[in-house]
Design an enzyme around this catalytic site. Structure first.
Site, PDB file in Angstrom:
ATOM      1  N   LYS A   1       5.323  -9.776   9.743  1.00 34.36           N
ATOM      2  CA  LYS A   1       4.745  -8.928  10.737  1.00 34.36           C
ATOM      3  C   LYS A   1       3.165  -8.845  11.092  1.00 34.36           C
ATOM      4  O   LYS A   1       2.793  -9.059  12.141  1.00 34.36           O
ATOM      5  CB  LYS A   1       5.207  -7.427  10.424  1.00 34.36           C
ATOM      6  CG  LYS A   1       4.729  -6.575  11.518  1.00 34.36           C
ATOM      7  CD  LYS A   1       5.304  -5.332  11.672  1.00 34.36           C
ATOM      8  CE  LYS A   1       4.712  -4.240  10.422  1.00 34.36           C
ATOM      9  NZ  LYS A   1       3.546  -3.434  10.829  1.00 34.36           N
ATOM     10  N   ASP A   2       2.516  -9.008   9.800  1.00 37.05           N
ATOM     11  CA  ASP A   2       0.987  -9.280   9.848  1.00 37.05           C
ATOM     12  C   ASP A   2       0.877 -10.759   9.885  1.00 37.05           C
ATOM     13  O   ASP A   2       0.287 -11.343   8.734  1.00 37.05           O
ATOM     14  CB  ASP A   2       0.190  -8.449   8.975  1.00 37.05           C
ATOM     15  CG  ASP A   2      -1.201  -8.349   9.051  1.00 37.05           C
ATOM     16  OD1 ASP A   2      -1.788  -9.376   9.894  1.00 37.05           O
ATOM     17  OD2 ASP A   2      -2.045  -7.487   8.651  1.00 37.05           O
TER      18      ASP A   2
ATOM     19  N   GLN B   1      -2.486 -12.088   8.486  1.00 30.84           N
ATOM     20  CA  GLN B   1      -2.767 -11.750   7.220  1.00 30.84           C
ATOM     21  C   GLN B   1      -1.985 -12.657   6.507  1.00 30.84           C
ATOM     22  O   GLN B   1      -2.588 -13.416   5.505  1.00 30.84           O
ATOM     23  CB  GLN B   1      -2.260 -10.112   6.917  1.00 30.84           C
ATOM     24  CG  GLN B   1      -2.367 -10.117   5.147  1.00 30.84           C
ATOM     25  CD  GLN B   1      -1.872  -8.764   4.858  1.00 30.84           C
ATOM     26  OE1 GLN B   1      -2.624  -7.920   4.943  1.00 30.84           O
ATOM     27  NE2 GLN B   1      -0.804  -8.646   4.528  1.00 30.84           N
TER      28      GLN B   1
ATOM     29  N   MET C   1       9.142  -2.039  11.725  1.00 31.08           N
ATOM     30  CA  MET C   1       9.041  -1.417  10.582  1.00 31.08           C
ATOM     31  C   MET C   1       7.652  -1.409  10.112  1.00 31.08           C
ATOM     32  O   MET C   1       7.139  -2.412   9.964  1.00 31.08           O
ATOM     33  CB  MET C   1      10.082  -1.433   9.622  1.00 31.08           C
ATOM     34  CG  MET C   1      11.389  -1.093   9.880  1.00 31.08           C
ATOM     35  SD  MET C   1      12.296  -0.626   8.523  1.00 31.08           S
ATOM     36  CE  MET C   1      13.893  -0.499   9.225  1.00 31.08           C
TER      37      MET C   1
ATOM     38  N   GLY D   1      11.393  -2.881   5.414  1.00 29.78           N
ATOM     39  CA  GLY D   1      10.518  -3.898   5.688  1.00 29.78           C
ATOM     40  C   GLY D   1      10.184  -4.301   4.086  1.00 29.78           C
ATOM     41  O   GLY D   1      10.059  -5.432   3.730  1.00 29.78           O
ATOM     42  N   HIS D   2       9.556  -3.244   3.398  1.00 33.28           N
ATOM     43  CA  HIS D   2       8.827  -3.792   1.963  1.00 33.28           C
ATOM     44  C   HIS D   2       9.851  -4.067   1.210  1.00 33.28           C
ATOM     45  O   HIS D   2       9.910  -4.886   0.463  1.00 33.28           O
ATOM     46  CB  HIS D   2       8.093  -2.564   1.403  1.00 33.28           C
ATOM     47  CG  HIS D   2       7.097  -1.910   2.305  1.00 33.28           C
ATOM     48  ND1 HIS D   2       7.135  -0.949   3.021  1.00 33.28           N
ATOM     49  CD2 HIS D   2       5.706  -2.454   2.370  1.00 33.28           C
ATOM     50  CE1 HIS D   2       5.647  -0.796   3.366  1.00 33.28           C
ATOM     51  NE2 HIS D   2       4.835  -1.634   3.135  1.00 33.28           N
TER      52      HIS D   2
ATOM     53  N   ALA E   1       4.158   3.966   0.907  1.00 33.25           N
ATOM     54  CA  ALA E   1       4.880   4.386   2.091  1.00 33.25           C
ATOM     55  C   ALA E   1       5.893   3.462   2.498  1.00 33.25           C
ATOM     56  O   ALA E   1       5.950   2.867   3.596  1.00 33.25           O
ATOM     57  CB  ALA E   1       3.927   4.585   3.305  1.00 33.25           C
TER      58      ALA E   1
ATOM     59  N   MET F   1       0.977  -1.180  -0.084  1.00 33.22           N
ATOM     60  CA  MET F   1      -0.244  -0.030   0.016  1.00 33.22           C
ATOM     61  C   MET F   1       0.877   1.196   0.076  1.00 33.22           C
ATOM     62  O   MET F   1       0.561   2.198   0.164  1.00 33.22           O
ATOM     63  CB  MET F   1      -0.890   0.037   1.113  1.00 33.22           C
ATOM     64  CG  MET F   1      -1.663  -1.212   1.119  1.00 33.22           C
ATOM     65  SD  MET F   1      -3.401  -1.065   2.009  1.00 33.22           S
ATOM     66  CE  MET F   1      -2.682  -0.910   3.844  1.00 33.22           C
TER      67      MET F   1
ATOM     68  N   SER G   1       4.659   1.484   7.958  1.00 33.46           N
ATOM     69  CA  SER G   1       4.405   2.680   7.425  1.00 33.46           C
ATOM     70  C   SER G   1       3.524   3.907   8.384  1.00 33.46           C
ATOM     71  O   SER G   1       3.770   4.855   8.407  1.00 33.46           O
ATOM     72  CB  SER G   1       3.282   2.595   6.140  1.00 33.46           C
ATOM     73  OG  SER G   1       3.983   1.779   5.275  1.00 33.46           O
TER      74      SER G   1
HETATM   75  O1  PAF Z   1      -0.185  -5.736   3.696  1.00 34.87           O
HETATM   76  C1  PAF Z   1      -0.457  -4.898   3.075  1.00 34.87           C
HETATM   77  O2  PAF Z   1       0.149  -3.664   2.751  1.00 34.87           O
HETATM   78  C2  PAF Z   1      -1.760  -4.937   2.253  1.00 34.87           C
HETATM   79  O3  PAF Z   1      -2.684  -5.438   3.279  1.00 34.87           O
HETATM   80  C3  PAF Z   1      -1.864  -5.698   1.212  1.00 34.87           C
HETATM   81  C4  PAF Z   1      -1.568  -7.392   1.343  1.00 34.87           C
HETATM   82  C5  PAF Z   1      -1.012  -4.851  -0.014  1.00 34.87           C
HETATM   83  C6  PAF Z   1      -3.375  -5.792   0.683  1.00 34.87           C
HETATM   84  O4  PAF Z   1      -3.728  -4.488   0.555  1.00 34.87           O
END
Ligand code: PAF
Length: 285
Positions: free
Chosen positions: A149-150, A153, A184, A36-37, A32, A30, A186
């Site tokens: 981290k999530d 999810q 880390m 981590g990304h 930012a 998403m 956003s």
């Molecule tokens: O983890 C995230 O940044 C969001 O939940 C994702 C997986 C991009 C879905 O919008």
């Protein structure tokens, strides 16, 4: 880096990679972007010929519209980071591209999405599953990368990919931390310096949980170690602690064994502009 804003442009760009015999790794984000990304991008780059990243702030996974409005957007800096990391294709769709008028189909894992964190954020994982399914259908990657981290999810997406026979592999990538241990996120950029300093209590509480688990405490003892640590920081409130079996997220009674997941969240910042931070640790006993 090629930037695609429409589904047809993105499909054409990926088709060219595929016709050259390249494998495709995908990192949905998403924006930012932070280290981590970039660790997800690095994992994708090391195992695939071509890497696609998407940036889309998905409205269907946000509860309060204020949280959606306040979500940080740093498009120029994100593009610079992705270019220097050698990303091949950036997908930057608008809300209208992802959810054209009349869209009504949703994707939901019925159990995993509605337990734990899903109970405090109703509809959140439904929004995540719906957008991730759409993104998978658009990009059609061989491999997709998500942060550990999530934790919930990641398990929700793994379950969904298995249940819906999605022809790709879902990979979890370990959490990247600041020097003081803060995971880390956003959202960290929205913290005041005081809340930023206080937020380190989350990773400290997970270290206390680790020590309690390894010392042989039961679930109640591990949870107490977390709560006692966080209670020392008055800026952290509404702590939620979930100690579960890995993968199934099933609750654990008594003494844990095997691999367990510990997920915590707490709120920082003012009452009228709360910032929820999450952290997680997996422990094998
Ligand atoms: O983890 C995230 O940044 C969001 O939940 C994702 C997986 C991009 C879905 O919008």
């Amino acid at each position: 880096m090629q930037i695609c804003r429409t589904i047809s442009d993105l499909r054409q760009a990926v088709r060219l990679k595929r016709s050259a015999g390249e494998t495709v790794g995908f990192v949905p984000t998403m924006g930012a972007l932070h280290a981590g990304h970039m660790s997800l991008v690095a994992a994708a780059k090391s195992a695939n010929d071509a890497v696609v990243v998407s940036i889309f702030v998905n409205p269907t996974q946000f509860g309060a519209s204020a949280d959606l409005d306040n979500y940080p957007r740093t498009e120029e800096a994100d593009q610079a980071l992705l270019t220097s990391a050698g990303v091949d294709i950036l997908f930057l769709p608008s809300v209208d591209v992802m959810y054209p008028a009349g869209a009504e189909t949703i994707v939901e894992t019925t159990k995993l999405a509605n337990m734990l964190h899903g109970q405090v954020r109703p509809g959140h994982y439904r929004g995540v599953c719906t957008v991730v399914t759409k993104l998978f259908n658009i990009v059609q990657p061989d491999n997709a990368y998500f942060g550990e981290k999530d934790y919930q999810q990641l398990q929700v997406i793994r379950r969904m990919a298995i249940d819906l026979d999605m022809p790709l592999s879902v990979h979890g990538v370990p959490t990247v931390r600041e020097d003081d241990g803060l995971a880390m996120s956003s959202r960290n950029m929205r913290l005041t310096p005081q809340d930023r300093a206080a937020a380190v209590v989350l990773s400290q509480s997970l270290a206390a949980a680790d020590a309690a688990a390894l010392a042989g405490h039961d679930v109640a003892g591990i949870e107490t170690a977390i709560r006692d640590t966080v209670a020392r920081e008055p800026r952290a409130r509404d702590l939620v602690v979930d100690i579960v079996q890995a993968l199934t997220l099933a609750p654990i009674d008594g003494k844990p064994n095997g691999t367990i997941g510990i997920m915590i969240s707490a709120i920082f910042g003012p009452e009228d502009d709360p910032i929820m931070l999450i952290d997680q640790r997996e422990i094998t006993l």
